[in-house]
Design a protein around this motif. Sequence first.
Motif, PDB file in Angstrom:
ATOM      1  N   ARG A  45      78.650 -50.587   1.195  1.00 23.68           N
ATOM      2  CA  ARG A  45      78.473 -50.050  -0.156  1.00 23.68           C
ATOM      3  C   ARG A  45      78.237 -48.545  -0.118  1.00 23.68           C
ATOM      4  NH1 ARG A  45      76.653 -50.986  -5.237  1.00 23.68           N
ATOM      5  NH2 ARG A  45      76.991 -53.226  -5.044  1.00 23.68           N
ATOM      6  N   GLU A  98      74.618 -59.063  -5.185  1.00 15.75           N
ATOM      7  CA  GLU A  98      76.050 -59.296  -5.274  1.00 15.75           C
ATOM      8  C   GLU A  98      76.509 -60.322  -4.246  1.00 15.75           C
ATOM      9  OE1 GLU A  98      78.126 -55.595  -5.085  1.00 15.75           O
ATOM     10  OE2 GLU A  98      77.351 -54.892  -7.019  1.00 15.75           O
ATOM     11  N   ALA A  99      75.916 -60.283  -3.054  1.00 18.14           N
ATOM     12  CA  ALA A  99      76.273 -61.260  -2.023  1.00 18.14           C
ATOM     13  C   ALA A  99      75.900 -62.675  -2.460  1.00 18.14           C
ATOM     14  CB  ALA A  99      75.575 -60.908  -0.707  1.00 18.14           C
ATOM     15  N   ARG A 100      74.779 -62.808  -3.124  1.00 24.90           N
ATOM     16  CA  ARG A 100      74.383 -64.119  -3.646  1.00 24.90           C
ATOM     17  C   ARG A 100      75.341 -64.580  -4.748  1.00 24.90           C
ATOM     18  NH1 ARG A 100      69.533 -66.279  -2.241  1.00 24.90           N
ATOM     19  NH2 ARG A 100      67.977 -64.984  -1.185  1.00 24.90           N
ATOM     20  N   ALA A 101      75.757 -63.645  -5.598  1.00 25.49           N
ATOM     21  CA  ALA A 101      76.593 -63.992  -6.744  1.00 25.49           C
ATOM     22  C   ALA A 101      78.022 -64.352  -6.354  1.00 25.49           C
ATOM     23  CB  ALA A 101      76.604 -62.832  -7.740  1.00 25.49           C
ATOM     24  N   ASP A 102      78.580 -63.674  -5.348  1.00 23.91           N
ATOM     25  CA  ASP A 102      79.997 -63.896  -5.026  1.00 23.91           C
ATOM     26  C   ASP A 102      80.230 -64.858  -3.857  1.00 23.91           C
ATOM     27  OD1 ASP A 102      79.550 -62.467  -2.652  1.00 23.91           O
ATOM     28  OD2 ASP A 102      80.534 -60.637  -3.371  1.00 23.91           O
ATOM     29  N   GLY A 103      79.167 -65.457  -3.343  1.00 24.33           N
ATOM     30  CA  GLY A 103      79.312 -66.447  -2.284  1.00 24.33           C
ATOM     31  C   GLY A 103      79.226 -65.896  -0.876  1.00 24.33           C
ATOM     32  N   THR A 104      79.174 -64.570  -0.737  1.00 20.86           N
ATOM     33  CA  THR A 104      79.100 -63.977   0.606  1.00 20.86           C
ATOM     34  C   THR A 104      77.817 -64.378   1.322  1.00 20.86           C
ATOM     35  OG1 THR A 104      80.399 -62.067  -0.125  1.00 20.86           O
ATOM     36  CG2 THR A 104      79.117 -61.812   1.893  1.00 20.86           C
ATOM     37  N   TYR A 105      76.723 -64.429   0.589  1.00 23.28           N
ATOM     38  CA  TYR A 105      75.434 -64.796   1.182  1.00 23.28           C
ATOM     39  C   TYR A 105      75.505 -66.179   1.826  1.00 23.28           C
ATOM     40  CZ  TYR A 105      70.442 -65.821   1.640  1.00 23.28           C
ATOM     41  OH  TYR A 105      69.218 -66.169   2.134  1.00 23.28           O
ATOM     42  N   SER A 148      71.084 -70.166  -2.891  1.00 20.28           N
ATOM     43  CA  SER A 148      72.362 -69.482  -3.059  1.00 20.28           C
ATOM     44  C   SER A 148      72.252 -68.087  -2.474  1.00 20.28           C
ATOM     45  CB  SER A 148      72.726 -69.396  -4.536  1.00 20.28           C
ATOM     46  OG  SER A 148      71.756 -68.691  -5.271  1.00 20.28           O
TER      47      SER A 148
END
Length: 280
Positions: A87, A257-264, A280
């Motif tokens: 980022r 953002e990682a939690r929201a987009d599945g990366t986490y 999540s």
Amino acid sequence: MLGKAMAQSGRTSGPRVRAAAVAAAGVILAAGCSSGGGPAQAAGGVPVVEKGKLTTCTHLPYPPFQFERDGEIVGFDVALVDLVAKRLKVEQKIVDTPFENFKTGAFLNSGECDLAAAGMTITEERKKNVDFSVPYFDATQALLTAKKSGLASLDEAKSRKARLGVQSETTGESYTKAQGFDPVAFESADAVLNGLRTGQVDGVVLDHPVVQGWLKDSRNAAEFSLGRHIDTGERYGISVKKGNAKLLAAVDRAIEEARADGTYDKLYRRWIGPPPKGSS
């Protein structure tokens, strides 16, 4: 920290971290090219201590969060901070330091590191010295014992006056002391495990993911038993120097953002295992 065996899969895409040289501050494990000049700025005007780098203080080894494999420092925390570095349009550089520095924020305050990521529990005491990100991991402690001991709980350990080992300066140490034990404190997670293996202690209290990682090794699984989980309500955070609001905001956004987009979840599965239900 729970704080500080190895995960099996490779690195995620993004900045790569490679072993470099020994420096006064400790072993430096750097990403990419050689170090640049002094204090600088990353994307968005975020201050960094070294041009083109996001310098992370950690304490090695602490699998599955950070550890060395094939000359690289990898793990869940490393991959998560890589997202912050991406980022900010810089590369992550990792500095191995004593864990006691995370409690005081010493290396952040001295300008040697931008942030600290070391499976570190957010506590009110630590918040006096550093600013923490939003929590990125819900942690529990675990009791690991020698199978021949027959111990399965802290109550049994206390009644039999068993010797417990912990990692120095961690919340595991604080917790066992609060429960009335006088634990043997070791410098690193590896030293804790060795203390159990050599009979210096009858059991150890450490973060569950770390203990779980140890038991993936067939030799450890043959020698040791996982006792009851100890839910202390702990949550991990990434710390920055007090008042470094721009960097803290960048870290928080990367985690959210990682939690929201599945990366986490992808990182969690890669380095730790299936996420707990409801996470999540």
